[in-house]
Design an enzyme around this catalytic site. Structure first.
Site, PDB file in Angstrom:
ATOM      1  N   HIS A  13      26.559  44.755  37.753  1.00  0.00           N
ATOM      2  CA  HIS A  13      27.344  43.401  38.701  1.00  0.00           C
ATOM      3  C   HIS A  13      28.799  43.392  38.452  1.00  0.00           C
ATOM      4  CE1 HIS A  13      23.197  41.967  39.923  1.00  0.00           C
ATOM      5  NE2 HIS A  13      22.883  42.671  38.946  1.00  0.00           N
TER       6      HIS A  13
ATOM      7  N   LYS B 160      52.666  50.657  14.312  1.00  0.00           N
ATOM      8  CA  LYS B 160      52.418  49.946  12.946  1.00  0.00           C
ATOM      9  C   LYS B 160      54.064  49.938  12.375  1.00  0.00           C
ATOM     10  CE  LYS B 160      49.306  52.033  10.707  1.00  0.00           C
ATOM     11  NZ  LYS B 160      48.029  52.381   9.738  1.00  0.00           N
TER      12      LYS B 160
ATOM     13  N   GLU C 189      40.163  58.076  19.686  1.00  0.00           N
ATOM     14  CA  GLU C 189      41.221  58.072  18.285  1.00  0.00           C
ATOM     15  C   GLU C 189      41.098  59.685  17.976  1.00  0.00           C
ATOM     16  OE1 GLU C 189      42.211  54.624  15.353  1.00  0.00           O
ATOM     17  OE2 GLU C 189      40.612  56.102  14.220  1.00  0.00           O
TER      18      GLU C 189
END
Length: 549
Positions: free
Chosen positions: A386, A514, A355
């Site tokens: 793994h 938004k 960000e």
């Protein structure tokens, strides 16, 4: 701060030539040619943290040229600008002063002609008093019972930092049960509310403006849930506190503004765990441990602001990152903590870095023609071994890695920690030096097998090595050392933003989605077919409406 295109500096040109000389040099060769390499390319901070950057594709000449780049882009001036309260977040006309929140020396820091430290200290004192009342049981809920559970409702910086720190410091926690709700998906708040009792739960609503969609949606749902049992709205004041600056909205919600904890516009969300946003941390581990967290960060702030570039840990890590990102074409960095308590650290840094430096426009307003922020990801060791280490070891992409581990564990169970650390040490060695064909064939001989008969398998067992890593070994994960570690990465991110000529402390990239969501929300209120968007978005909305019917 000066706005200098890094690619136009003589240091950048020199680094491009140097890259041509270095691109085929291996880490194994660098170690073979210098028996003192570890001593030259590692440093200790406060006898609490060892940073080993020797397993990188760098020489002293590389670091010298990278330090020249820092000089030519006036990093030193930028550091002074930030610490002195200059408004270096120019797109929002704000100072950037998370360092003031942990300024334990209490020296004045001036913004707009005013020392911010008295207000910082006043909010800290208020948090101390409030938290002590909650932790001691002196604070009672509406039925006279003490608080047992705390639910932090926030998103982004109001969630990731506090959640990461409370998890990392679980060995220091008290009796209060901590819960974090961030996602606007109703499942998140619903699942948390199943675990708590309205009579003994405190909700912290963390939103500077008290308008954040996700946070306020969750806060209102929590309030509705609470009032179903409590009934009287006046009881809200005993069970809700606000981390905000919007006095009017906080009061209208039913929260006593005496239990509203302020912070300032010079505190960016992803740098806010040091502020009132850290109240959940205090409620989890106590005020004294929070002060230790601040003190560790302050110690790193002093190191960053006073140590020469060649010994400055955040700067060195930042420069090495730029070397890989911009010259080797590495697109990602993996954060790999070998400590289960640190399982949210990579997610926290993902926001902190991506960000901050995920920008394509420079400080002059022009599109850049070089790489800016990398993709940050990771998981705790040994789980990651793994899962995705296969690609790091034998894939076609360079993935520089930061390995982080404590020498002392909080859980000395059997030989678990030795096994964990043996993997921590082994992985960086394997990534650096690999395994040659000759070694693979010799291993077969040692097992009494004929390599010629296993020719079809041999190539798959060869490791090229030459994969770069940093190792950060902490003495122990304590509030102080965690504070220092977080600040190390904060200043690394800032340093890279300065050199890459981008604004690190705004985040306009979160706005468009938004805005469009706010436009789409009313369209979801009925069953009418939608045709106002592109065909893909129309198709998705219309299928959603058909399926929900």
């Amino acid at each position: 701060m000066k706005n200098i295109n890094p690619t136009q500096t003589s240091a950048w040109q020199a680094l491009q030539k140097h890259y041509d000389e270095m691109k085929d040099v291996t880490i194994a060769e660098l170690f073979a040619n210098d028996s003192d390499r570890f001593a030259k390319f590692s440093a200790t901070f406060d006898d609490l943290m060892l940073v080993d950057f020797s397993k990188n594709r760098i020489t002293e000449e590389t670091l010298a040229k990278l330090q020249d780049l820092a000089k030519e882009t006036d990093l030193a001036g930028a550091i002074k600008s930030m610490f002195s309260g200059e408004k270096i977040n120019r797109t929002e006309d704000r100072a950037v002063l998370h360092v003031a929140l942990r300024n334990r020396s209490n020296t004045p820091i001036i913004v707009d002609g005013k020392d911010v430290m008295p207000e910082v200290n006043a909010v800290l004192e208020k948090m101390k008093t409030f938290s002590q009342a909650i932790i001691s049981g002196q604070w009672k809920g509406y039925t006279g019972k003490a608080i047992t559970d705390v639910v932090n409702i926030g998103i982004g910086g109001s969630d990731l930092g506090p959640f990461m720190v409370t998890e990392a410091l679980r060995p220091y926690k008290n009796h209060l049960n901590m819960h974090f709700v961030s996602n606007v998906d109703g499942t998140h708040i619903a699942e948390v509310l199943k675990k708590v009792n309205p009579e003994t739960t405190l909700f912290l609503v963390a939103s500077k403006t008290f308008t954040t969609q996700e946070t306020m949606t969750n806060a209102h749902s929590a309030r509705d849930w609470f009032l179903k049992t409590a009934g009287d709205e006046k009881h809200v004041a005993k069970h809700f506190a606000a981390l905000s600056t919007n006095v009017k909205a906080v009061g209208e919600f039913g929260i006593d503004t005496a239990n509203m904890f302020e912070f300032w516009d010079w505190v960016g969300g992803r740098y806010s765990l040091w502020s009132a946003i850290g109240l959940s941390i205090i409620l989890s581990v106590g005020f004294d441990n929070f002060v230790e967290l601040l003190s560790g960060a302050h110690a790193m702030d002093k190191h960053f602001s006073t140590t020469p570039t060649e010994k400055n840990l955040p700067i060195l890590l930042a420069l090495i990152g730029i070397w890989y990102n911009n010259f080797f074409g590495a697109e990602t960095e993996a954060i790999l903590p070998y400590d289960q308590y640190m399982h949210r650290f990579a997610a926290y840094l993902q926001q902190g870095n991506m960000e901050s430096n995920g920008k394509y426009v420079d400080r002059n307003g022009n599109a850049v023609d070089y790489q800016t922020g990398p993709i940050i990801w990771g998981e705790p060791g040994t789980n990651g071994q793994h899962a995705f280490y296969q690609l790091i070891h034998q894939g076609t992409k360079m993935v520089p890695c930061d390995f982080i581990a404590p020498a002392i564990t909080h859980n000395p169970l059997s030989d678990h920690h030795q096994k964990l650390l043996s993997n921590f040490f082994a992985q960086t060695e394997a990534l650096a030096f690999g395994k040659s064909r000759e070694v693979v064939e010799q291993e077969y001989r040692d097992q009494g097998k004929d390599p010629a008969q296993l020719e079809h398998v041999v190539p798959f067992k060869v490791f090229e090595g030459n994969r770069p890593t940093n190792s950060i070994l902490l003495r122990e994960i304590t509030p102080f050392s965690l504070g220092a570690l977080i600040a190390l990465y904060e200043h690394k991110i800032f340093t890279q933003g300065v050199i890459l000529n981008i604004f690190t402390f705004d985040q306009w990239g979160v706005e468009l989605g938004k805005q469009l969501a706010n436009r789409i929300l009313p369209e979801l209120g009925d069953d009418k077919a939608i045709s106002s968007h592109d065909s893909s978005t129309n198709g998705l909305i219309n299928r959603y409406k058909a399926w929900r019917a």
